[in-house]
Design a protein around this motif. Structure first.
Motif, PDB file in Angstrom:
ATOM      1  N   PHE A 142      -3.544   2.498  -3.092  1.00  0.00           N
ATOM      2  CA  PHE A 142      -2.957   3.720  -2.531  1.00  0.00           C
ATOM      3  C   PHE A 142      -4.021   4.609  -1.919  1.00  0.00           C
ATOM      4  O   PHE A 142      -5.207   4.501  -2.233  1.00  0.00           O
ATOM      5  N   LYS A 186      -0.320  -1.234  -7.131  1.00  0.00           N
ATOM      6  CA  LYS A 186      -0.531  -1.247  -5.684  1.00  0.00           C
ATOM      7  C   LYS A 186      -1.712  -0.355  -5.297  1.00  0.00           C
ATOM      8  O   LYS A 186      -1.946   0.677  -5.929  1.00  0.00           O
ATOM      9  N   ALA A 225       3.584   9.753  -6.023  1.00  0.00           N
ATOM     10  CA  ALA A 225       3.106   8.625  -5.213  1.00  0.00           C
ATOM     11  C   ALA A 225       1.977   7.895  -5.930  1.00  0.00           C
ATOM     12  O   ALA A 225       1.944   6.660  -5.976  1.00  0.00           O
ATOM     13  N   ALA A 240       2.195   4.050  -7.444  1.00  0.00           N
ATOM     14  CA  ALA A 240       1.222   3.022  -7.055  1.00  0.00           C
ATOM     15  C   ALA A 240       0.545   2.421  -8.283  1.00  0.00           C
ATOM     16  O   ALA A 240       0.409   1.200  -8.396  1.00  0.00           O
ATOM     17  N   VAL A 245       0.853  -1.177   0.000  1.00  0.00           N
ATOM     18  CA  VAL A 245       0.000   0.000   0.000  1.00  0.00           C
ATOM     19  C   VAL A 245       0.896   1.236   0.000  1.00  0.00           C
ATOM     20  O   VAL A 245       1.851   1.323   0.771  1.00  0.00           O
ATOM     21  N   VAL A 246       0.573   2.183  -0.869  1.00  0.00           N
ATOM     22  CA  VAL A 246       1.287   3.451  -0.920  1.00  0.00           C
ATOM     23  C   VAL A 246       0.403   4.498  -0.247  1.00  0.00           C
ATOM     24  O   VAL A 246      -0.767   4.647  -0.607  1.00  0.00           O
ATOM     25  N   CYS A 247       0.958   5.190   0.743  1.00  0.00           N
ATOM     26  CA  CYS A 247       0.215   6.231   1.461  1.00  0.00           C
ATOM     27  C   CYS A 247       0.949   7.556   1.350  1.00  0.00           C
ATOM     28  O   CYS A 247       2.166   7.602   1.446  1.00  0.00           O
TER      29      CYS A 247
END
Length: 74
Positions: A25, A23, A14, A18, A1-3
């Motif tokens: 996000f 991924k 970002a 992702a 997970v990209v936060c």
């Protein structure tokens, strides 16, 4: 997970990362750094809502969801 929480100019990278890696996000953008992006300047993206629309347009409609948090601020 990209936060990305208040990621400043790293919001779009970002999201792009992702997406490129497949991924999930979540980002909470703080500002629109349009002065540093030729693409945003050319598209006329200046406001926060325009920036969110721009980010959502990176994938087909409905794949990036915008949610409001239940508190003041961004």
């Amino acid at each position: 997970v990209v936060c990305g929480l208040h990621p400043d100019g790293a919001t779009e990278p970002a999201v792009d990362y992702a997406i490129s890696q497949g991924k999930p996000f979540a980002v909470v953008p703080c500002c629109v750094f349009w002065r540093y992006s030729v693409e945003l300047q050319e598209l006329g993206v200046r406001s926060y809502d325009q920036f969110l629309d721009y980010l959502q347009a990176k994938l087909p409609k409905g794949q990036i969801v915008r949610e409001a948090m239940p508190f003041d601020g961004r």
